[in-house]
Motif scaffolding. Structure first.
Motif: not given
Length: 221
Positions: A17-21, A33-42, A97-104, A146-152
């Motif tokens: 997610g960080f690399y894509l961002a 458009l890129i953000r919309a496509v990557l966010m679709m799984p969420l 869930q990678t899109a979550f990290v990407f967006v933030i 983001v690490v805290i959120i995804r870890t929990i």
């Protein structure tokens, strides 16, 4: 299994997610458009993701095994084999869930002050050094959040495991939540299930406090 899943999924999702961002932030064109496509799984619930992946990973009818055969490799059992079941679940969670990290992280990159970056460019610093010495240190508090959120979130995984393997084959993908569910509703051992959840909640609390302590140290440095 819970720790294994949480560590693997979190590391891959944060890294990808960080690399894509970072890569999308470099683009000079509109990225909506890129953000919309990557966010679709969420937009899809966990149990739906699990059922979709179960169809895709089907050893006989699934699209994934069809593509494997196209490349001349034999079909894989994925969820049906002990050595591939957990990696398959991790892969599905990464897709989800990678899109979550990407967006933030993209929002963090777009919100960085421009003056220090421009000053470094005037001084002749390379783009890599600007990112590593200026951008990344300013992003560290957000990254740790983001690490805290995804870890929990990954520690309390249930829907993907329950909807795909149910904890099997055998106990290869049994996580705390599926163990508690089975203990309470299949074996009717409510006390044991509640005790397990209390201990597990304390573990999550300790991990959260440790990560927050690390975050405060980073912010104060």
């Amino acid at each position: 299994n819970t720790i294994n899943f949480s560590f693997s999924a979190t590391v891959i999702e944060i890294s990808l997610g960080f690399y894509l961002a970072v890569q999308v932030d470099k683009l000079k064109v509109s990225t909506e458009l890129i953000r919309a496509v990557l966010m679709m799984p969420l937009m899809v619930s966990g149990i739906v993701v699990a059922l979709m992946s179960k169809v895709m990973f089907d050893p006989f009818l699934g699209i994934i095994n069809h593509l494997i055969r196209v490349f001349g490799m034999g079909p894989s059992a994925f969820y049906g084999a002990a050595n591939t079941a957990m990696p398959s679940i991790v892969a599905v969670d990464v897709w989800w869930q990678t899109a979550f990290v990407f967006v933030i992280m993209l929002a963090g990159l777009r919100g960085l002050p421009n003056d220090p970056l421009e000053a470094a460019r005037v001084e002749g610093a390379s783009e890599f050094m600007i990112f590593w010495k200026i951008s990344f240190p300013m992003l560290q508090p957000l990254l740790l959040t983001v690490v805290i959120i995804r870890t929990i979130d990954t520690l309390k995984v249930f829907d993907i495991v329950f909807g795909t393997t149910g904890g099997g084959p055998g106990l290869a993908t049994e996580v705390v939540q599926t163990f508690v569910y089975r203990t309470a509703y299949s074996y009717q051992q409510i006390g044991k299930a509640m005790a397990t959840m209390i201990l597990f909640s304390l573990l999550i609390l300790l991990i959260s406090l440790a990560l927050q302590s690390l975050q405060r140290k980073v912010e104060s440095s």
